[in-house]
Write a protein that holds these residues in place. Structure first.
Motif, short mmCIF file in Angstrom:
data_model
loop_
_atom_site.label_atom_id
_atom_site.label_comp_id
_atom_site.label_asym_id
_atom_site.label_seq_id
_atom_site.Cartn_x
_atom_site.Cartn_y
_atom_site.Cartn_z
N UNK A 67 0.91 -1.17 0.15
CA UNK A 67 0.23 -0.16 0.04
C UNK A 67 0.88 1.27 -0.14
N UNK A 68 0.25 2.23 0.05
CA UNK A 68 0.98 3.53 0.23
C UNK A 68 0.49 4.36 1.38
N UNK A 69 1.10 4.54 2.45
CA UNK A 69 0.69 5.28 3.80
C UNK A 69 1.22 6.82 3.75
N UNK A 70 0.89 7.47 4.56
CA UNK A 70 1.38 8.80 4.77
C UNK A 70 1.43 9.35 6.32
N UNK A 71 2.56 9.88 6.55
CA UNK A 71 2.77 10.18 7.73
C UNK A 71 4.04 11.52 7.98
N UNK A 72 3.98 12.12 8.97
CA UNK A 72 4.94 13.17 8.97
C UNK A 72 6.39 12.72 9.05
N UNK A 73 7.14 13.16 8.29
CA UNK A 73 8.68 12.64 7.94
C UNK A 73 9.56 13.80 7.89
N UNK A 74 10.37 14.07 8.81
CA UNK A 74 11.03 15.31 8.73
C UNK A 74 10.59 16.50 9.00
N UNK A 76 7.35 17.02 7.87
CA UNK A 76 6.57 17.10 6.65
C UNK A 76 5.88 15.97 6.37
N UNK A 77 4.38 16.06 5.98
CA UNK A 77 3.55 14.97 5.73
C UNK A 77 4.12 14.56 4.40
N UNK A 78 4.14 13.06 4.02
CA UNK A 78 4.86 12.51 2.88
C UNK A 78 4.17 11.23 2.92
N UNK A 79 4.19 10.92 1.35
CA UNK A 79 3.48 9.53 1.13
C UNK A 79 4.84 8.61 1.15
N UNK A 80 4.60 7.40 1.37
CA UNK A 80 5.85 6.29 1.52
C UNK A 80 5.00 4.94 1.07
N UNK A 81 5.91 4.08 0.29
CA UNK A 81 5.28 2.68 0.06
C UNK A 81 5.38 1.85 1.48
N UNK A 82 4.52 0.93 1.49
CA UNK A 82 4.41 -0.02 2.55
C UNK A 82 4.42 -1.43 1.93
N UNK A 83 5.43 -2.24 2.30
CA UNK A 83 5.49 -3.60 1.55
C UNK A 83 5.97 -4.51 2.92
N UNK A 185 -8.70 1.52 4.93
CA UNK A 185 -7.56 1.90 4.21
C UNK A 185 -6.43 2.63 5.39
N UNK A 186 -5.23 2.92 4.79
CA UNK A 186 -4.27 3.58 5.71
C UNK A 186 -5.03 5.13 6.32
N UNK A 187 -4.38 5.57 7.23
CA UNK A 187 -4.74 6.81 8.07
C UNK A 187 -4.31 7.90 6.81
N UNK A 188 -5.29 8.92 7.03
CA UNK A 188 -4.97 10.04 6.07
C UNK A 188 -5.38 9.83 4.56
N UNK A 189 -6.26 8.49 4.36
CA UNK A 189 -6.78 8.43 3.18
C UNK A 189 -7.99 9.15 2.95
N UNK A 190 -8.26 9.92 1.86
CA UNK A 190 -9.43 10.92 1.64
C UNK A 190 -10.43 10.56 0.91
N UNK A 191 -10.24 9.17 0.01
CA UNK A 191 -11.34 8.66 -0.75
C UNK A 191 -10.74 7.37 -1.23
N UNK A 192 -11.78 6.37 -1.49
CA UNK A 192 -11.94 5.14 -2.04
C UNK A 192 -12.38 5.09 -3.50
N UNK A 193 -11.73 4.80 -4.34
CA UNK A 193 -12.45 4.87 -5.70
C UNK A 193 -12.98 3.46 -6.14
N UNK A 263 0.66 -2.59 11.97
CA UNK A 263 0.27 -1.55 11.35
C UNK A 263 1.40 0.00 11.77
N UNK A 264 2.27 -0.38 12.29
CA UNK A 264 3.15 0.53 12.49
C UNK A 264 3.45 1.78 11.70
N UNK A 265 3.81 1.24 10.62
CA UNK A 265 4.37 2.18 9.51
C UNK A 265 3.09 2.73 8.79
#
Length: 267
Positions: A67-74, A76-83, A185-193, A263-265
């Motif tokens: 998936x793609x998750x989003x959290x504050x990194x450095x 700044x809020x950023x998207x990052x891949x989860x595997x 879906x991951x936190x900060x998801x705004x909509x599911x298509x 779920x930590x990431x």
């Protein structure tokens, strides 16, 4: 989404109490618990049966997540891949157990081993290793109930196929009307298509497999979500205490729960 935790806890407690009396054994019911008139009518009943059955026999399961998750990194809020891949091995009765979660993108692993009184954990990130000790996880956590529940609540399910394999009747259920996919879906998801899910359940209520695929919006970008759960082995399970437990046994930190490790990431 309205929480179903209290109802599920009561159902699970009742099933665990009855399991020693053969209530879940013997002749197989015509349909899995919670499945009525070709539909999943009571997800709590199904999940409670799933956990109680696996607690009685022991099991090995595998869960994968991309998936793609989003959290504050450095700052700044950023998207990052989860595997992520997680393998759980539990003996009959719920302990001893061990599990390992690999977070490939972060280069980290989360390992745990527990007896009936303590859970010991080892977290490895690069060359850094941390240990902790605390209370064992619950049977519902080990059986993946929280993760599966998110997706059972995300849509309505109907039976689309039945078959007998190796003497065991299996039911395939597929999602229909989407009811609350956003919360799965991951936190900060705004909509599911798009959202689609398939699960395979045996007549005693064990969820043998689940596959979820979705597309969603997060941080202004379109992302893909894929989750796979497989119940690989039921019964005949043995675990082995890892050598690193000796180092972790001196820890006095709260145990990092299995679900939190999975779920930590995403937080």
């Amino acid at each position: 989404m309205v929480s179903r935790r209290p109802a599920l806890a009561v159902a699970l407690a009742l099933l665990l109490a009855l399991s020693g009396c053969g209530a879940l054994g013997g002749s197989q019911p015509e349909t899995p618990p919670g499945v009525e008139d070709g539909r999943l009518a009571d997800a709590d009943a199904l999940l409670a049966a799933h956990a109680a059955q696996l607690n009685g026999t022991g099991f090995r399961s595998e869960l994968t997540l991309n998936a793609t998750a989003r959290q504050r990194l450095g700052g700044e809020l950023r998207n990052y891949p989860v595997d992520r891949q997680q393998v759980v091995v539990v003996e009959a009765g719920g302990t001893p157990y061990q599990f390992r979660t690999l977070n490939r993108q972060a280069g980290a692993s989360f390992e745990a081993w527990a007896n009936d009184t303590r859970q010991y954990t080892r977290v490895t990130t690069g060359e850094r290793v941390r240990y902790a000790a605390g209370a064992p996880a619950t049977v519902s956590t080990l059986a993946g109930v929280d993760r599966l529940d998110e997706h059972l609540a995300a849509a309505e399910y109907r039976v689309t196929d039945t078959e007998v394999r190796n003497g065991l009747r299996l039911y395939t259920l597929e999602s229909e009307t989407v009811t609350d996919a956003l919360s799965a879906m991951p936190n900060r998801t705004t909509g599911v298509e798009e959202y689609g899910s398939t699960l395979v359940v045996d007549s005693e209520g064990r969820i043998r497999a689940m596959r979820v695929e979705a597309t969603y919006r997060i941080g202004g970008e379109q992302a893909g979500f894929t989750l796979g759960y497989t119940l690989e082995t039921v019964g005949g399970i043995e675990t082995e205490r890892p050598s690193w437990v000796r180092a972790a046994a001196g820890g006095d930190d709260p145990a990092m729960a299995l679900a939190a490790g999975a779920r930590s990431a995403e937080q």
